[in-house]
Design a protein around this motif. Structure first.
Motif, PDB file in Angstrom:
ATOM      1  N   THR A  71      39.180  35.978  31.842  1.00 54.09           N
ATOM      2  CA  THR A  71      38.821  37.172  32.180  1.00 54.09           C
ATOM      3  C   THR A  71      36.900  36.459  31.810  1.00 54.09           C
ATOM      4  N   PHE A  72      36.548  35.794  30.850  1.00 56.97           N
ATOM      5  CA  PHE A  72      35.664  35.930  31.751  1.00 56.97           C
ATOM      6  C   PHE A  72      34.643  35.517  32.812  1.00 56.97           C
ATOM      7  N   ILE A  73      35.891  34.534  33.774  1.00 55.02           N
ATOM      8  CA  ILE A  73      35.705  33.853  34.775  1.00 55.02           C
ATOM      9  C   ILE A  73      35.737  34.523  35.838  1.00 55.02           C
ATOM     10  N   VAL A  74      37.414  35.840  35.527  1.00 55.46           N
ATOM     11  CA  VAL A  74      37.566  37.067  36.881  1.00 55.46           C
ATOM     12  C   VAL A  74      35.952  37.498  36.256  1.00 55.46           C
ATOM     13  N   GLY A  75      35.475  38.084  35.403  1.00 56.44           N
ATOM     14  CA  GLY A  75      34.402  38.837  35.410  1.00 56.44           C
ATOM     15  C   GLY A  75      32.976  37.989  36.742  1.00 56.44           C
ATOM     16  N   ALA A  76      33.158  37.061  36.167  1.00 56.19           N
ATOM     17  CA  ALA A  76      31.896  36.363  37.226  1.00 56.19           C
ATOM     18  C   ALA A  76      32.211  36.574  38.266  1.00 56.19           C
ATOM     19  N   ALA A  77      33.757  35.848  38.747  1.00 57.35           N
ATOM     20  CA  ALA A  77      34.622  36.175  40.067  1.00 57.35           C
ATOM     21  C   ALA A  77      33.720  37.618  40.798  1.00 57.35           C
ATOM     22  N   VAL A  78      34.667  38.430  40.336  1.00 52.38           N
ATOM     23  CA  VAL A  78      34.512  39.553  41.048  1.00 52.38           C
ATOM     24  C   VAL A  78      32.447  39.829  40.816  1.00 52.38           C
ATOM     25  N   ILE A 126      38.648  40.726  24.976  1.00 53.88           N
ATOM     26  CA  ILE A 126      39.424  40.106  26.487  1.00 53.88           C
ATOM     27  C   ILE A 126      38.654  41.152  27.885  1.00 53.88           C
ATOM     28  N   GLY A 127      38.395  42.542  27.143  1.00 52.87           N
ATOM     29  CA  GLY A 127      38.145  43.581  28.281  1.00 52.87           C
ATOM     30  C   GLY A 127      35.985  43.089  28.182  1.00 52.87           C
ATOM     31  N   LEU A 128      35.341  43.179  27.028  1.00 53.59           N
ATOM     32  CA  LEU A 128      34.485  42.327  26.536  1.00 53.59           C
ATOM     33  C   LEU A 128      33.924  40.756  27.792  1.00 53.59           C
ATOM     34  N   SER A 129      35.154  40.156  27.243  1.00 56.32           N
ATOM     35  CA  SER A 129      34.736  39.319  28.123  1.00 56.32           C
ATOM     36  C   SER A 129      34.886  38.908  29.388  1.00 56.32           C
ATOM     37  N   MET A 132      30.852  40.461  30.267  1.00 56.40           N
ATOM     38  CA  MET A 132      30.085  39.802  29.535  1.00 56.40           C
ATOM     39  C   MET A 132      29.969  38.587  30.948  1.00 56.40           C
ATOM     40  N   GLY A 133      31.189  37.788  31.482  1.00 59.22           N
ATOM     41  CA  GLY A 133      31.335  37.166  32.917  1.00 59.22           C
ATOM     42  C   GLY A 133      30.177  37.900  33.960  1.00 59.22           C
ATOM     43  N   SER A 134      30.503  38.789  34.057  1.00 58.77           N
ATOM     44  CA  SER A 134      30.706  39.792  34.875  1.00 58.77           C
ATOM     45  C   SER A 134      28.383  39.747  34.645  1.00 58.77           C
ATOM     46  N   GLN A 135      28.081  40.154  33.412  1.00 56.56           N
ATOM     47  CA  GLN A 135      27.026  40.450  33.371  1.00 56.56           C
ATOM     48  C   GLN A 135      25.735  39.107  33.469  1.00 56.56           C
TER      49      GLN A 135
END
Length: 238
Positions: A71-78, A126-129, A132-135
């Motif tokens: 989910t961290f990777i997905v956040g960064a990708a999104v 998991i949601g916070l991850s 954090m990936g997005s930020q």
């Protein structure tokens, strides 16, 4: 403005962005650990935890750790997809929209934390991850990788390197001009690490006192970073 990209961004803007968002990330990360015993932005530690659980045959533990990393990777990708789309449309406030999205999701997680029971801890982290990936992706792109906000290992390493450089300059009696870049880097990294730490302390205290309401408070702070840029865009009719 803080949420603008480019080499024209001043050092002051990078510092304000780093210190502000590092404090929020510290609060999120520490509160997540307080609530669930897991970190949402510490991928090195999470991969180590996953390795431990795998070696011990704990499939559930491996699954939770893997979900945090993914989910961290997905956040960064999104965030990257949104930023790239914004650039193609010449929307210079796309970073503000990303931060506003993070604020909305953080508020949603805070609301969900009020009614989740058995799955509350892992689901929250998991949601916070994802956030954090997005930020981290937003700050990396907006500062051209000059600052990070969701983890401090690199910055602590940089502090050690720059202190070594400074001591070397002092020992060899180099001019202040030679040491100036080193000092400027320390002026960025030391307060950023301190902001992350202070945010962590306040995050745990806030969660201990108010529970999920602390995440709603952090969401308001994040929205406060984004709204001025969006209002400026609206007034300009962009």
């Amino acid at each position: 403005m803080l949420l603008r990209q480019g080499d024209h961004r001043g050092l002051s803007a990078d510092r304000q962005l780093a210190w502000s968002l590092a404090a929020v990330a510290g609060a999120v990360n520490a509160a997540g650990f307080y609530a669930a015993g897991l970190y949402s932005s510490h991928m090195t530690g999470t991969l180590s935890i996953m390795a431990d659980h795998l070696a011990l045959g704990d499939a559930a533990g491996v699954g939770v750790a893997l979900a945090i990393v993914i989910t961290f990777i997905v956040g960064a990708a999104v965030s990257t997809l949104l930023i790239n789309a914004g650039h193609r449309r010449e929307r210079h406030t796309i970073y503000a929209y990303n931060i506003l999205m993070e604020a909305a999701l953080l508020a949603g997680l805070g609301a969900a934390d009020l009614w989740l029971h058995e799955l509350r801890g892992p689901a929250l982290v998991i949601g916070l991850s994802f956030l954090m990936g997005s930020q981290n992706a937003v700050v990396t792109r907006i500062s051209n990788a000059r600052v990070r906000t969701t983890h401090v290992t690199g910055m602590v390493t940089d502090i050690g390197i720059e202190l070594g450089n400074l001591l070397d300059d002092l020992y060899h009696r180099h001019t202040l001009a030679r040491s100036s870049p080193t000092i400027e880097k320390l002026k960025t990294h030391v307060p950023t690490v301190a902001a992350f730490f202070a945010g962590g302390v306040l995050g745990v205290m806030g969660y201990a006192l108010s529970g999920a309401l602390m995440f709603l408070f952090l969401a308001v702070i994040l929205a406060g970073f984004a709204v001025p840029s969006l209002l400026t865009e609206r007034r300009a009719g962009i």
